[in-house]
Design a protein around this motif. Structure first.
Motif, PDB file in Angstrom:
ATOM      1  N   GLY A 115       0.863  -1.258   0.040  1.00 41.50           N
ATOM      2  CA  GLY A 115      -0.031  -0.066  -0.037  1.00 41.50           C
ATOM      3  C   GLY A 115       0.695   1.296   0.173  1.00 41.50           C
ATOM      4  N   THR A 116       2.106   1.215  -0.286  1.00 43.27           N
ATOM      5  CA  THR A 116       3.092   2.531  -0.209  1.00 43.27           C
ATOM      6  C   THR A 116       3.085   3.215  -1.694  1.00 43.27           C
ATOM      7  OG1 THR A 116       5.168   0.986  -0.487  1.00 43.27           O
ATOM      8  CG2 THR A 116       4.270   1.449   1.674  1.00 43.27           C
ATOM      9  N   SER A 117       2.543   2.420  -2.712  1.00 42.22           N
ATOM     10  CA  SER A 117       3.001   2.938  -3.984  1.00 42.22           C
ATOM     11  C   SER A 117       2.008   4.244  -4.195  1.00 42.22           C
ATOM     12  CB  SER A 117       2.698   1.887  -4.908  1.00 42.22           C
ATOM     13  OG  SER A 117       2.537   2.477  -6.388  1.00 42.22           O
ATOM     14  N   ALA A 118       2.537   5.081  -4.947  1.00 43.35           N
ATOM     15  CA  ALA A 118       1.954   6.520  -5.150  1.00 43.35           C
ATOM     16  C   ALA A 118       0.763   6.072  -5.894  1.00 43.35           C
ATOM     17  CB  ALA A 118       2.978   7.580  -5.822  1.00 43.35           C
ATOM     18  N   ILE A 119       0.863   5.318  -6.896  1.00 46.86           N
ATOM     19  CA  ILE A 119      -0.263   4.752  -7.786  1.00 46.86           C
ATOM     20  C   ILE A 119      -1.288   4.321  -7.082  1.00 46.86           C
ATOM     21  CG2 ILE A 119      -0.981   2.993  -9.773  1.00 46.86           C
ATOM     22  CD1 ILE A 119       1.980   3.220 -10.676  1.00 46.86           C
ATOM     23  N   VAL A 120      -1.186   3.356  -6.001  1.00 51.38           N
ATOM     24  CA  VAL A 120      -2.275   2.752  -5.278  1.00 51.38           C
ATOM     25  C   VAL A 120      -2.737   4.102  -4.447  1.00 51.38           C
ATOM     26  CG1 VAL A 120      -2.745   1.407  -3.389  1.00 51.38           C
ATOM     27  CG2 VAL A 120      -1.269   0.663  -5.146  1.00 51.38           C
ATOM     28  N   ARG A 121      -1.947   5.006  -3.626  1.00 50.75           N
ATOM     29  CA  ARG A 121      -2.618   5.725  -2.746  1.00 50.75           C
ATOM     30  C   ARG A 121      -3.044   7.083  -3.416  1.00 50.75           C
ATOM     31  NH1 ARG A 121       1.161   8.401  -0.632  1.00 50.75           N
ATOM     32  NH2 ARG A 121       3.153   7.439  -1.680  1.00 50.75           N
ATOM     33  N   LYS A 122      -2.720   7.629  -4.690  1.00 49.92           N
ATOM     34  CA  LYS A 122      -3.111   8.748  -5.334  1.00 49.92           C
ATOM     35  C   LYS A 122      -4.018   8.496  -6.572  1.00 49.92           C
ATOM     36  CE  LYS A 122       0.593  11.489  -3.728  1.00 49.92           C
ATOM     37  NZ  LYS A 122       1.883  12.097  -3.979  1.00 49.92           N
ATOM     38  N   ILE A 123      -3.622   7.603  -7.244  1.00 52.61           N
ATOM     39  CA  ILE A 123      -4.315   7.360  -8.873  1.00 52.61           C
ATOM     40  C   ILE A 123      -5.460   6.450  -8.488  1.00 52.61           C
ATOM     41  CG2 ILE A 123      -4.097   6.631 -11.016  1.00 52.61           C
ATOM     42  CD1 ILE A 123      -1.136   7.715 -11.019  1.00 52.61           C
ATOM     43  N   GLY A 124      -5.068   5.185  -8.240  1.00 54.46           N
ATOM     44  CA  GLY A 124      -6.067   4.098  -7.936  1.00 54.46           C
ATOM     45  C   GLY A 124      -7.058   4.086  -6.963  1.00 54.46           C
ATOM     46  N   ARG A 125      -6.924   4.739  -5.914  1.00 49.35           N
ATOM     47  CA  ARG A 125      -7.560   4.694  -4.794  1.00 49.35           C
ATOM     48  C   ARG A 125      -9.080   4.953  -4.985  1.00 49.35           C
ATOM     49  NH1 ARG A 125      -6.632   2.297  -0.335  1.00 49.35           N
ATOM     50  NH2 ARG A 125      -4.661   3.335  -0.056  1.00 49.35           N
ATOM     51  N   PRO A 126      -9.441   5.953  -5.748  1.00 48.66           N
ATOM     52  CA  PRO A 126     -10.909   6.227  -5.986  1.00 48.66           C
ATOM     53  C   PRO A 126     -11.489   4.781  -6.748  1.00 48.66           C
ATOM     54  CG  PRO A 126      -9.682   8.168  -6.549  1.00 48.66           C
ATOM     55  CD  PRO A 126      -8.709   6.922  -6.507  1.00 48.66           C
ATOM     56  N   ILE A 127     -10.940   4.205  -7.618  1.00 49.24           N
ATOM     57  CA  ILE A 127     -11.225   3.116  -8.300  1.00 49.24           C
ATOM     58  C   ILE A 127     -11.596   2.332  -7.413  1.00 49.24           C
ATOM     59  CG2 ILE A 127     -11.036   1.552 -10.432  1.00 49.24           C
ATOM     60  CD1 ILE A 127      -9.567   3.874 -11.645  1.00 49.24           C
ATOM     61  N   GLU A 128     -10.553   1.881  -6.615  1.00 47.14           N
ATOM     62  CA  GLU A 128     -10.549   0.787  -5.684  1.00 47.14           C
ATOM     63  C   GLU A 128     -11.395   0.864  -4.884  1.00 47.14           C
ATOM     64  OE1 GLU A 128      -6.990  -1.456  -2.999  1.00 47.14           O
ATOM     65  OE2 GLU A 128      -6.476   0.314  -4.373  1.00 47.14           O
ATOM     66  N   SER A 129     -11.857   2.086  -4.155  1.00 49.49           N
ATOM     67  CA  SER A 129     -13.074   2.466  -3.361  1.00 49.49           C
ATOM     68  C   SER A 129     -14.039   2.018  -3.847  1.00 49.49           C
ATOM     69  CB  SER A 129     -12.702   3.658  -2.844  1.00 49.49           C
ATOM     70  OG  SER A 129     -11.345   3.841  -1.976  1.00 49.49           O
ATOM     71  N   MET A 130     -14.536   2.317  -5.050  1.00 49.62           N
ATOM     72  CA  MET A 130     -15.763   2.196  -5.764  1.00 49.62           C
ATOM     73  C   MET A 130     -15.855   0.521  -5.669  1.00 49.62           C
ATOM     74  SD  MET A 130     -16.801   3.301  -9.577  1.00 49.62           S
ATOM     75  CE  MET A 130     -15.710   2.288 -10.091  1.00 49.62           C
ATOM     76  N   LEU A 131     -14.948  -0.001  -6.247  1.00 49.24           N
ATOM     77  CA  LEU A 131     -15.292  -1.503  -6.462  1.00 49.24           C
ATOM     78  C   LEU A 131     -15.374  -2.184  -5.213  1.00 49.24           C
ATOM     79  CD1 LEU A 131     -12.342  -2.188  -8.811  1.00 49.24           C
ATOM     80  CD2 LEU A 131     -14.602  -2.090  -9.389  1.00 49.24           C
ATOM     81  N   TYR A 132     -15.065  -1.786  -4.063  1.00 52.44           N
ATOM     82  CA  TYR A 132     -15.360  -2.348  -2.721  1.00 52.44           C
ATOM     83  C   TYR A 132     -16.614  -1.915  -2.297  1.00 52.44           C
ATOM     84  CZ  TYR A 132     -10.056  -2.901  -2.268  1.00 52.44           C
ATOM     85  OH  TYR A 132      -8.571  -3.166  -2.676  1.00 52.44           O
ATOM     86  N   ARG A 133     -16.870  -0.699  -2.609  1.00 51.16           N
ATOM     87  CA  ARG A 133     -18.534  -0.361  -2.303  1.00 51.16           C
ATOM     88  C   ARG A 133     -19.409  -1.155  -3.099  1.00 51.16           C
ATOM     89  NH1 ARG A 133     -16.347   4.979  -2.180  1.00 51.16           N
ATOM     90  NH2 ARG A 133     -17.270   5.146  -4.418  1.00 51.16           N
ATOM     91  N   ILE A 134     -19.014  -1.303  -4.332  1.00 51.74           N
ATOM     92  CA  ILE A 134     -20.168  -2.364  -5.158  1.00 51.74           C
ATOM     93  C   ILE A 134     -20.334  -3.533  -4.619  1.00 51.74           C
ATOM     94  CG2 ILE A 134     -20.399  -3.383  -7.237  1.00 51.74           C
ATOM     95  CD1 ILE A 134     -19.081  -0.639  -8.541  1.00 51.74           C
ATOM     96  N   ALA A 135     -18.973  -4.179  -4.291  1.00 51.40           N
ATOM     97  CA  ALA A 135     -18.753  -5.665  -3.831  1.00 51.40           C
ATOM     98  C   ALA A 135     -19.369  -5.741  -2.405  1.00 51.40           C
ATOM     99  CB  ALA A 135     -17.558  -6.144  -3.901  1.00 51.40           C
ATOM    100  N   GLY A 136     -19.433  -4.666  -1.591  1.00 53.62           N
ATOM    101  CA  GLY A 136     -19.681  -4.831  -0.314  1.00 53.62           C
ATOM    102  C   GLY A 136     -18.549  -5.252   0.831  1.00 53.62           C
ATOM    103  N   VAL A 137     -17.359  -4.919   0.400  1.00 60.05           N
ATOM    104  CA  VAL A 137     -16.312  -5.514   0.947  1.00 60.05           C
ATOM    105  C   VAL A 137     -15.748  -4.178   1.768  1.00 60.05           C
ATOM    106  CG1 VAL A 137     -13.841  -6.077   0.666  1.00 60.05           C
ATOM    107  CG2 VAL A 137     -15.748  -7.124  -0.971  1.00 60.05           C
ATOM    108  N   ASP A 138     -15.234  -4.869   3.070  1.00 57.47           N
ATOM    109  CA  ASP A 138     -14.584  -3.663   3.975  1.00 57.47           C
ATOM    110  C   ASP A 138     -13.063  -4.093   3.770  1.00 57.47           C
ATOM    111  OD1 ASP A 138     -13.605  -2.075   5.954  1.00 57.47           O
ATOM    112  OD2 ASP A 138     -14.312  -3.301   7.760  1.00 57.47           O
ATOM    113  N   PRO A 139     -12.441  -3.115   3.184  1.00 53.56           N
ATOM    114  CA  PRO A 139     -10.902  -3.386   2.825  1.00 53.56           C
ATOM    115  C   PRO A 139      -9.962  -3.322   4.084  1.00 53.56           C
ATOM    116  CG  PRO A 139     -11.416  -1.150   2.297  1.00 53.56           C
ATOM    117  CD  PRO A 139     -12.790  -1.911   2.644  1.00 53.56           C
ATOM    118  N   GLU A 140     -10.581  -2.884   5.190  1.00 50.09           N
ATOM    119  CA  GLU A 140      -9.663  -2.741   6.514  1.00 50.09           C
ATOM    120  C   GLU A 140      -9.836  -4.009   7.191  1.00 50.09           C
ATOM    121  OE1 GLU A 140      -7.658  -0.280   6.720  1.00 50.09           O
ATOM    122  OE2 GLU A 140      -8.373   0.512   5.011  1.00 50.09           O
ATOM    123  N   ALA A 141     -10.854  -4.949   6.912  1.00 44.98           N
ATOM    124  CA  ALA A 141     -11.164  -5.964   7.672  1.00 44.98           C
ATOM    125  C   ALA A 141     -10.444  -6.993   7.279  1.00 44.98           C
ATOM    126  CB  ALA A 141     -12.711  -6.535   7.640  1.00 44.98           C
TER     127      ALA A 141
END
Length: 602
Positions: free
Chosen positions: A33-59
């Protein structure tokens, strides 16, 4: 090996390792989770996918929860793919009107692609429409590869963490594998393949005129398709003129890229990577070989970075590279030696001054023996199974090498994720053997290796030989199994042994002289593929959970260094002694007997 062959092998390995090192570092930053691509560029897409799937990424998950998620996800994938294959006649994007697969063929294919095997007992261009290829097969190419990466990352966390009860979140690992690793690389390689001439379209198959017409005789039929017979009951023959050829089309380059990157191997066409629409040039051939091994090699670097000792990753990478180079030398030398019977007949099999001659049967002349030999080793050292030449046409020793590479457990680079976690299982066995020799509890990367860990390692290492040898025995002892043999004798046995080795170790290549599109082989090989994949993933995750719960031990005077040349030799020795010797009796009945028969002049 001549200078040309040595140069091609050396260049390939140098380019592979040069690209794998930065890729491995990048993958470590992605999963930490230290990559700038993950933290800045991909985070919105990633978060949206988790919301659609009903996944808690922190669990986070325990190893049992992680394993359950892996199994449920892949069972669901197999069911969906089976439905697509059965119902494809009703689906759009099917310009040739392909009908649905038979139940046993659809079952085999669904299990095959979900298990990252991509075993194909059908011709892609004559069996599947474009939607089935894309929505069914290509999607599973991504997801099965992402599953393998997720499992090995969970195992690496087991080494990294201490006194922990969790090994990560499968849904997060799966998403990041797909979003940040597989998809970007697949786009780049697809564009490279298109630039070389690989096709990418949705056209119907095109009829083109041939350079010359061909005329042959065939039975005459009436309007209902029944054979017309004369007064004596003999079929009436008629001249048939063929002056055109139907060329298959389709979205090939996009499937080709992930087929290689994900070490899947299933071809859009029956000829696989020997087909010019999939693999047009020697450069595209080089890039395909590079695509197969770049992620497995890079994951070794990822392992070293994530556990905090880069030397550990380089030691594993060194063992894989040495074994790979030796296999290339053996494979190309065996094929360049050719068949000694030709020599006794004074037949010159040399192609040119630059390309040593030998056994060119089943090989593309535009690739030659050297690139074909390297490709054969690449695709069987990895659990890819893509082929640029016919493995059934290899010399006996040339066929023995890829078969043995598969039987070693697909750990010499190996499949995406599966290669590294398989090799790490052998590493645990190696330190256990070393510990027995000096009477000390074995340790690896700061973790004590205890009884539970070794029980799981034993399952990982022994399960696939059990599936291979038991499946082969059943096939040769039953009428349904023997019915598929077209080449009686040693070679026919080799074909069956190769089929079950390929299936249980999730490779997917075949000797191809065996008729396997039958209910017997479709069912038996599907069972081997499923348990060969998930029967090893579950104990690997159990090892990850066990290691994560342990404290990290400090290095002391009695610690076996696992990052130097001595450990590399120990690891290779363990791999050969345990991985290879299991199959020696079976190999003696197949390729070894065939080789002795050949040199005896029979």
């Amino acid at each position: 090996m001549n200078a040309n062959t040595f140069t091609q092998t050396a260049i390939f390995l140098v380019v592979l390792i040069a690209l794998a090192i930065p890729l491995g570092r990048y993958m470590a930053s992605v999963f930490e989770g230290t990559s700038a691509i993950v933290r800045k560029i991909g985070r919105p897409i990633e978060s949206m996918l988790y919301r659609i799937a009903g996944v808690d990424p922190e669990a986070e998950m325990s190893w049992k929860q992680y394993a359950l998620a892996v199994l449920l996800f892949n069972v669901l994938g197999a069911i969906v793919l089976y439905a697509i294959l059965r119902l494809q006649g009703l689906l759009p994007l099917n310009p040739q009107g392909m009908s649905g697969m038979t139940p046993d063929a659809a079952f085999n294919t669904a299990i095959s692609f979900v298990a990252n095997t991509n075993w194909q007992d059908y011709g892609g261009e004559s069996t599947l429409g474009y939607l089935a290829q894309m929505l069914g097969l290509t999607v599973q190419n991504f997801l099965s590869a992402a599953t393998g990466i997720a499992v090995v990352i969970a195992l690496i966390r087991g080494f990294k963490r201490h006194s922990a009860q969790t090994i990560g979140n499968f849904w997060v690992d799966l998403t990041r594998s797909t979003l940040y690793v597989l998809m970007p690389l697949a786009i780049v390689f697809a564009l490279v393949f298109v630039s070389q001439g690989a096709i990418q379209n949705f056209k119907a198959y095109e009829d083109v005129p041939t350079l010359q017409a061909t005329t042959y005789q065939a039975p005459k039929t009436d309007a209902q398709g029944n054979a017309v017979k004369d007064a004596k009951g003999n079929p009436v023959m008629q001249d048939v003129k063929v002056d055109k050829q139907s060329l298959p089309m389709g979205p090939v380059a996009s499937q080709e890229s992930i087929k290689m990157l994900g070490t899947n191997g299933g071809g859009f066409f029956n000829a696989n990577s020997a087909h010019p629409f999939e693999n047009p040039t020697p450069f595209s051939n080089f890039m395909q070989m590079l695509a197969i091994l770049i992620i497995p090699a890079g994951l070794c670097i990822t392992f070293g970075r994530m556990v905090g000792d880069g030397r550990q990753g380089y030691a594993v990478l060194a063992a894989m590279t040495i074994a790979f180079a030796v296999a290339c030398v053996g494979e190309i030398s065996a094929e360049q030696a050719g068949n000694p019977l030709f020599t006794s007949l004074h037949v010159d099999t040399h192609a040119s001054a630059l390309q040593a001659g030998g056994n060119m049967e089943g090989k593309e002349t535009r690739l030659g023996i050297a690139q074909s030999g390297i490709f054969t080793v690449v695709t069987t050292a990895a659990s890819c199974g893509a082929v640029a030449n016919t493995h059934d046409s290899l010399t006996p020793l040339g066929g023995l090498i890829p078969m043995l590479l598969i039987q070693l457990g697909e750990v010499i680079f190996g499949g995406v994720g599966s290669g590294l976690y398989g090799m790490l299982a052998f590493a645990l066995l190696a330190v256990f053997v070393a510990g027995l020799m000096i009477g000390r509890t074995p340790e690896y990367v700061g973790k004590k290796i205890e009884a539970f860990d070794m029980k799981m390692v034993s399952i990982v290492i022994l399960l696939t030989p059990l599936l291979v040898l038991l499946g082969t025995s059943i096939a040769v002892l039953t009428e349904a199994g023997r019915a598929g043999i077209a080449n009686p004798g040693a070679h026919g046995f080799s074909e069956i042994l190769y089929a079950f080795s390929s299936a249980a170790n999730n490779n997917g290549s075949a000797f191809a002289g065996l008729s396997v599109n039958t209910p017997f082989y479709n069912t038996m090989l599907a069972i081997a593929m499923w348990f060969g994949r998930f029967g090893t993933i579950v104990p690997i995750l159990a090892i990850a959970g066990s290691l994560a719960a342990k404290k990290r031990l400090a290095v002391n005077a009695g610690t076996l260094p696992t990052h130097g040349p001595l450990f590399v030799v120990l690891l290779l020795g363990t791999l050969l002694l345990v991985g290879a010797l299991t199959y020696v009796p079976a190999l003696a009945l197949g390729p070894i007997v065939e080789h002795l028969t050949m040199i005896a002049g029979h």
